[in-house]
Design an enzyme around this catalytic site. Sequence first.
Site, PDB file in Angstrom:
ATOM      1  N   HIS A  20      47.194  33.890  34.882  1.00  0.00           N
ATOM      2  CA  HIS A  20      46.406  35.112  35.062  1.00  0.00           C
ATOM      3  C   HIS A  20      46.525  35.677  36.475  1.00  0.00           C
ATOM      4  O   HIS A  20      46.056  36.794  36.739  1.00  0.00           O
ATOM      5  CB  HIS A  20      44.933  34.840  34.732  1.00  0.00           C
ATOM      6  N   ARG A  21      47.156  34.939  37.382  1.00  0.00           N
ATOM      7  CA  ARG A  21      47.359  35.472  38.728  1.00  0.00           C
ATOM      8  C   ARG A  21      48.475  36.495  38.768  1.00  0.00           C
ATOM      9  O   ARG A  21      48.466  37.392  39.605  1.00  0.00           O
ATOM     10  CB  ARG A  21      47.675  34.337  39.712  1.00  0.00           C
TER      11      ARG A  21
END
Length: 454
Positions: free
Chosen positions: A425-426
């Site tokens: 999700h980064r």
Amino acid sequence: MAQVLEFKLPDLGEGLTEAEIVRWLVDVGDVVAIDQPVVEVETAKAMVEVPCPYGGVVTARFGEEGTELPVGAPLLTVAVDGAPEPAAAPAPAPAAQGAGAAADAADAVSSEYSGNVLVGYGTTKPAARRRRVRRENPAAATPAAPAAAAVPAPAAPAAPRGPVAVISPLVRKLARDRGLDLREVRGSGPEGLILRADVETALTVRERPAPAVAAPAPVPAAPAVAGERIPLRGVRGAVADKLSRSRTEIPDATCWVDADATGLMTARAGMNAAGGPKISVLALLARICVHALGRFPELNSTVDTAAREIVRLPSVHLGFAAQTERGLVVPVVKDAGGRTAESLSAEFARLTEAARQGALTPADLTGGTFTLNNYGVFGVDGSTPIINHPEAAMLGVGRIVPKPWVHEGELAIRQVVQLSLTFDHRVCDGGTAGGFLRYVADCVENPAVLLRTL
């Protein structure tokens, strides 16, 4: 005369510091040729046959099958034919003459040394080093002194002051950080080599609190939990470390979708009916993944945590999960974006067979940028796979099975597959991940969509 040379476990590359002896290929007394494989070892990366750089007779082996040795530990010794032994002199030779004879012997065996300790890694001829000589009577090696100068031997020999039997820098650092004198540690490795387990045991004993005053009737300690204990080492240990690091560092999320794969299976049947090498389903999914990554490059990236930067990678090196008797491995197809479906099928087949035979090299198992995980071969529909650190995403594919499906407004039996995407999700948000997964599903349902980008 013959000279006994010691062959140590070479540096196997890729940051590997230890290996487990799987199978000895020679016995004591066997004659070996230069570069002949003498032992098969298992590292955290692959099974490797280690060739010996010396030619001669095996005089000793160090470690039984199943023993784990650090890089630099002795593997075996080989007696190599040297220069002819000089004629005996009536008096002991001076020290200078002894040194010259040793140098002549070393020169005589230099032709029996190979530079290829491990095919694919290489080494150079080692610098001259002191030989360890075993003597039944240590006094025999001391030059004779005049009888008048003879001195009675001391009652107890002085403690040895030689180098500490430690090879691994990690073991030295552990002892240094904890203030442990390695000369007080008794090594359990070959020839007294101090292993990490020896240091940890010594630290445990040293830091154990002094026992309290004994009670009149001490209560026995509770027995240890029964059960089989399996060491986390080799491939299993490497997988455990990598998955733990992935879950520790990567904030992952998973999305999934069901897709009608009837169109993909029909297209594959048409390709194979046209003749030529057979095209695998995995190869077609790989082609779809490569094109999807071209549209969503965020997922073909990695995160530099130290610099707090996302690094988008220029090429797609596609890993695929393969289950073997040794455990889960992820071979990598290099430059998958430049390969045809035929080329991908052939490379998947080659790497899969090498994985089954335990013949994958470290180069075959490193450098991946995205992983394709076909867990449908286990007969399951879905999964939430753990990302193969340091990659940013993994596409999971379930089994393709006939299911009721609404097709063109009517209920029909279609070939249905569940696709799942686990992503970091980064590197992106759900919109990018969903767009990637939806594009893959659209190509699976209607392969003609892929033709627009070819």
